[in-house]
Design a protein around this motif. Sequence first.
Motif: not given
Length: 271
Positions: A5-9, A186-196, A198-207, A225-226
């Motif tokens: 999992l590449l949690q990047l900004a 009853q299955l696997f889920t993998v979620m990869v989010n952004r961090v940091g 954005g240009d519009d002021g949004l702050v990404f939540a990671g997790g 970042e992780a």
Amino acid sequence: MNIELLQLAGRDGDTAYNLGRTLEAIANCSADTDLLVFPETHLMGFVGGEQLANVAEPLDGPTLQAVQRAVRQRGVSVVIGLVESAAGVYHNTSVLITPDGIALQYRKTHLWPSERSDITPGDRLVTTLWKGVRVGLLICYDIELPETARALAQLGAELIIVTNGNMDPYGPVHRTAIMARAQENQLFTVMVNRVGQGDDGLVFAGGSAVITPLGQVLYEAGREEARHKVSLDFAQIRAARSDYHYLNDRRLWLQGEVAEHPDGRRELLIG
């Protein structure tokens, strides 16, 4: 199956920067990694309006071609998001790229309100058979609607990969949703989010997270970042479904035309 999992900004509109980080991550993956997963629209970031024409690319454009070369050289696969240009419109798209090419393409079907003036939604939910596992893709807001994951499960999905661009204050919403989608199907889920930020002021939540077929958290990232590798044991799906099987026990089926393809893709057309 080993997944990194590449949690990047990322940088909005800076494809060269985002691509550079992508290629670096592919080059430095573990020798036993099967798949790397990046955030939503990671290659271009979030763009809209007049910027779209300058940033969006077709699937055979130079950016994905560069990713494909890196994937072939390293002998791994990736799931990554981009802003796709196709037939005069733009899609929020994620792709599964293997050393053999693009194995699966998914255009986000459920758009966040701020996307709807620029992005055209997809018309199908998609899966493919990869390394003996049926894999489905979703993007961000998709997971808040239970029908999307249920449709993929109805198509036989054993693993749902979510490229995510979720921001404050909605981090807890996606944490709950990703756990629910895993448990109720009853299955696997993998979620990869952004961090940091954005240009519009949004702050990404990671997790970023990996959830088992019992709805249990196998891994969960923080807000920085992780990079983390997990190993999935698909025997857990059989164990989760041994005493009761939600898909078999339900009395309501989602409607839509199912399309089967010789290359292993299976799709539900939703119009």
